[in-house]
Design an enzyme around this catalytic site. Structure first.
Site, PDB file in Angstrom:
ATOM      1  N   ALA A 304       7.566  -5.060   9.294  1.00 52.83           N
ATOM      2  CA  ALA A 304       6.878  -5.975  10.213  1.00 52.83           C
ATOM      3  C   ALA A 304       5.872  -6.858   9.488  1.00 52.83           C
ATOM      4  CB  ALA A 304       6.172  -5.176  11.294  1.00 52.83           C
ATOM      5  N   PHE A 305       5.985  -8.175   9.720  1.00 58.30           N
ATOM      6  CA  PHE A 305       4.910  -9.107   9.364  1.00 58.30           C
ATOM      7  C   PHE A 305       3.996  -9.143  10.594  1.00 58.30           C
ATOM      8  CE2 PHE A 305       6.784 -11.553   5.694  1.00 58.30           C
ATOM      9  CZ  PHE A 305       8.053 -10.982   5.702  1.00 58.30           C
ATOM     10  N   ASP A 306       2.926  -8.376  10.564  1.00 54.97           N
ATOM     11  CA  ASP A 306       2.142  -8.206  11.788  1.00 54.97           C
ATOM     12  C   ASP A 306       1.426  -9.483  12.213  1.00 54.97           C
ATOM     13  OD1 ASP A 306       2.541  -5.432  12.634  1.00 54.97           O
ATOM     14  OD2 ASP A 306       1.668  -4.922  10.701  1.00 54.97           O
ATOM     15  N   GLU A 309       5.009 -12.504  12.306  1.00 54.80           N
ATOM     16  CA  GLU A 309       6.107 -12.149  13.206  1.00 54.80           C
ATOM     17  C   GLU A 309       5.630 -11.615  14.553  1.00 54.80           C
ATOM     18  OE1 GLU A 309      10.090 -10.757  10.938  1.00 54.80           O
ATOM     19  OE2 GLU A 309       8.463  -9.306  10.811  1.00 54.80           O
ATOM     20  N   GLY A 313      -3.374 -12.496  15.811  1.00 53.78           N
ATOM     21  CA  GLY A 313      -4.555 -13.159  16.375  1.00 53.78           C
ATOM     22  C   GLY A 313      -4.544 -13.241  17.888  1.00 53.78           C
ATOM     23  N   TYR A 390      -0.438   0.490  15.552  1.00 50.21           N
ATOM     24  CA  TYR A 390      -1.545   0.458  14.599  1.00 50.21           C
ATOM     25  C   TYR A 390      -2.686  -0.409  15.088  1.00 50.21           C
ATOM     26  CZ  TYR A 390      -0.602   2.704  10.086  1.00 50.21           C
ATOM     27  OH  TYR A 390      -0.456   3.605   9.074  1.00 50.21           O
ATOM     28  N   HIS A 597       1.110   3.997   1.941  1.00 49.83           N
ATOM     29  CA  HIS A 597       0.689   5.032   2.882  1.00 49.83           C
ATOM     30  C   HIS A 597       1.664   6.205   2.859  1.00 49.83           C
ATOM     31  CE1 HIS A 597      -0.976   6.016   7.151  1.00 49.83           C
ATOM     32  NE2 HIS A 597      -1.233   6.942   6.260  1.00 49.83           N
TER      33      HIS A 597
HETATM   34 NI    NI Z   1       0.148   3.295   7.471  1.00 52.10          NI
END
Ligand code: NI
Length: 638
Positions: A304-306, A309, A313, A390, A597
């Site tokens: 994912a390009f948070d 994509e 904002g 997240y 992570h």
């Molecule tokens: Ni993580």
């Protein structure tokens, strides 16, 4: 043409974000100026920032032309377009259809997904074979589908990959109960499920993953309550907020929020006694990507390009006093839009406050038994976005000695994977009896439009290396000026204590050195996905820790403006292929940093914040410690 008798603008500065009234007016102009198709969706409306020359020449009271950048998507023709609308002049000044791209996921699509899935007989039947029959308990999360070059069957379609969970009760943590080996491909334009991708049936894990007070005290436990700690500023905060203009101690900046980037800071300036000294014209997240290292059916494609994509904002939290921020707080609101282009207010999306930060400098002089000590204080400008499972919290810190820091805190809930009895996790950490969490990376790319002492600027790489010869203890610095874009694609090197200087060769300090700020990278990986992985082509920015480009207002996002479903190559790799000069010019520094992570059991069921970031430190920007002029703390130390 719509007659706008008076412009709805109340902006007092060219960089003020668009107000709700301006957005409404911009949409009216667009509707009046063009025949809009019936299924046109608006994905974002934001200020089209004026040229730097206009902003710099602006004086209070000057007329301001306000231009809205409206990103549109036509569900019938699957066409993306960008409209520029002059609110001031009541005119659509440009309309550009961009072939082969898609805007980010829309809020309405988050809400459409479960309806589309639950209306599909195949989806319902497949759930039943997995023992899930109560559709009210099913949670589905939309994920960007990515582009792996082999998905010709969905080419050009606006699809997501949906993963599903069971919630035992409305306030349950669905991520405790993943439905494994089960992915639905959903076309949002057609409103239908295109395909179900299924693997072996794994029972849905049963233990709950709730993390509320009830769960914490389950079985008779009690809550810990640390002693009260109140932070008070009896005279009010030390900063002032005039519209979007924030001033504190020797700092000033303009604060706003943008649909993709979230928090945006403009014109970050230090004020000497002799006058203002610019440092950054604009600082914001350019984009970010979260590639997963798993090979499992539900996870291998997660990339994912948070921001680009998903629209980070537009997913900002309304922050709460005493919970998200503590102390003497001031908030800024922001405005977002729905898919009709209707504005709605997002309250308290930016939090501004001061924090005591311990000691700034100290020395006890042995001979005279005298001590001088000064306390550190930092100004915090922060914002928190919830992107699916997240939370990403962005904290820009400004210190009394000229340091600037971006600290990112990651929290929320990790992605989860159901394990069969006796199954050992692969590419994942066991976090429960039948539950694992896949390994992944969070890679952030921050766009720093630098303006050190008014520019032009040049970047040099500073390494520390052993000196060969008769003194094996000796080491010294090696400085390499980065003169072109290709040369400036660099990775961090902790072994060389590598940092990067952003210098102004036209301004020398008292020691004859160019004034500079030093980019201090944190401990950071680059992307682990190997050559041949599609995500390396789509998020090439994450393969280097440093990129430098000459300023171009159209170069805003390191994977391009529209990374959704993009096959790759856009953004930094495309621009820097020209290998333009970056010496003594207006440059943009792109810093990629991140975290790999490897999930810990302690990250579940909700993850304590993981922190990462970087610092910008003055490096010969001042002639000496710029915080000598701080008064000693009044009560105990003078
Ligand atoms: Ni993580």
């Amino acid at each position: 043409m719509t007659e706008l008798a008076t412009t709805p603008t109340t902006a007092t500065h060219p960089l003020d974000p668009l107000s709700a009234d301006e957005i409404t007016a911009a949409m009216a102009v667009l509707r009046d100026g063009r025949e809009l198709p019936p299924r046109l969706r608006i994905t974002s409306i934001a200020l089209e920032e004026p040229a730097k020359s206009i902003v710099r020449a602006f004086r209070s009271g000057d007329p301001i032309e306000r231009v809205a950048r409206i990103v549109c998507y036509d569900r019938d023709t699957r066409t993306t377009a960008v409209a520029l609308v002059s609110i001031t002049n009541g005119a659509v000044t440009s309309w550009e259809e961009i072939a082969g791209v898609q805007p980010h996921l829309m809020l309405e699509e988050f809400f459409m997904l479960e309806d589309i899935l639950k209306a599909d007989e195949r989806y319902v039947a497949a759930l039943a074979t997995r023992g899930v029959t109560d559709l009210d308990k099913v949670q589905a999360d939309p994920w960007p589908a990515g582009n792996f070059g082999s998905d010709g069957e969905w080419q050009g379609r606006r699809v997501c990959r949906a993963v599903s969970y069971v919630r035992d009760r409305p306030d349950d943590n669905g991520y405790a109960h993943p439905i494994e080996n089960f992915v639905a491909i959903v076309d949002f334009d057609a409103g239908e499920v295109l395909e179900l991708i299924e693997g072996d049936i794994v029972p849905v894990p049963e233990p709950h993953g709730r993390y509320d007070v009830e769960a914490a005290t389950e079985g008779g436990g009690s809550l810990r309550t640390p002693a009260p700690l109140d932070i008070t500023q009896p005279d009010g905060p030390g900063f002032t907020l005039d519209g979007q203009l924030l001033t504190w101690e020797r700092w000033s900046m303009r604060v706003s929020v943008a649909p993709i980037e979230g928090l945006v800071l403009h014109q970050i300036t230090w004020h000497d006694d002799d006058g203002p000294r610019p440092i950054l014209y604009r600082a914001a997240l350019g984009d970010m990507v979260v590639p997963y290292g798993s090979t499992a059916t539900n996870h291998w494609w997660k990339n994912a390009f948070d921001a680009g994509e998903i629209g980070l904002g537009q997913l900002l939290n309304s922050l709460e006093l005493g919970c998200d921020c503590l102390g003497e707080i001031r908030y800024l609101d922001s405005v977002s839009v729905d898919q009709e282009g209707q504005p709605f207010a997002q309250q308290n999306t930016v939090c501004i406050h001061e924090e005591d930060f311990g000691m700034l400098w100290k020395h006890w002089d042995f001979a005279s038994d005298s001590t001088e000590v000064r306390r550190s204080r930092r100004l915090v400008v922060s914002s928190i976005a919830t992107v699916g499972n997240y939370e990403y919290a962005f904290y820009w810190h400004f210190y009394l000695d000229g340091n600037i820091e971006l600290l990112i805190k990651m929290t929320g809930i990790v992605q989860t994977q159901a394990l069969a009895d006796g199954e050992e996790p692969v590419g994942a950490t066991r976090i429960g009896p039948n539950l694992a969490a896949p390994h992944h990376q969070h890679m952030f790319c921050v766009r720093l439009d630098v303006d050190v002492d008014g520019g032009p600027n040049t970047v040099s790489e500073l390494d520390v290396v052993p000196v060969e010869g008769d003194h094996p203890h000796a080491f010294d610095t090696v400085t390499t000026t980065l003169t072109t874009e290709q040369q400036a694609q660099r990775i961090s090197d902790a072994g060389a204590s590598r940092t990067w200087l952003i210098e102004n060769h036209g301004k020398l300090n008292a020691h004859g050195q160019p004034v500079a700020y030093r980019l201090m990278p944190g401990y950071s990986p680059t992307m682990l996905a190997q050559p041949g992985a599609a995500i390396r082509e789509r998020a090439t920015f994450a393969t280097q820790n440093l990129w430098v480009t000459p300023f171009d207002p159209d170069e805003r996002h390191p994977a391009g403006d529209f990374p959704a479903r993009h096959p790759g190559g856009d953004g930094l790799p495309r621009w820097t292929a020209a290998d333009r000069s970056i010496e003594d010019t207006d440059i943009v520094v792109w810093h990629t940093f991140g975290a790999t992570h490897i999930v810990r059991p302690e990250d579940y069921p909700v993850m304590p914040v993981e922190m990462l970031g970087f610092m910008l430190k003055p490096n010969g920007f001042f002639d000496r410690n710029p915080a000598l002029d701080l008064a000693p703390s009044p009560k105990h130390c003078d």
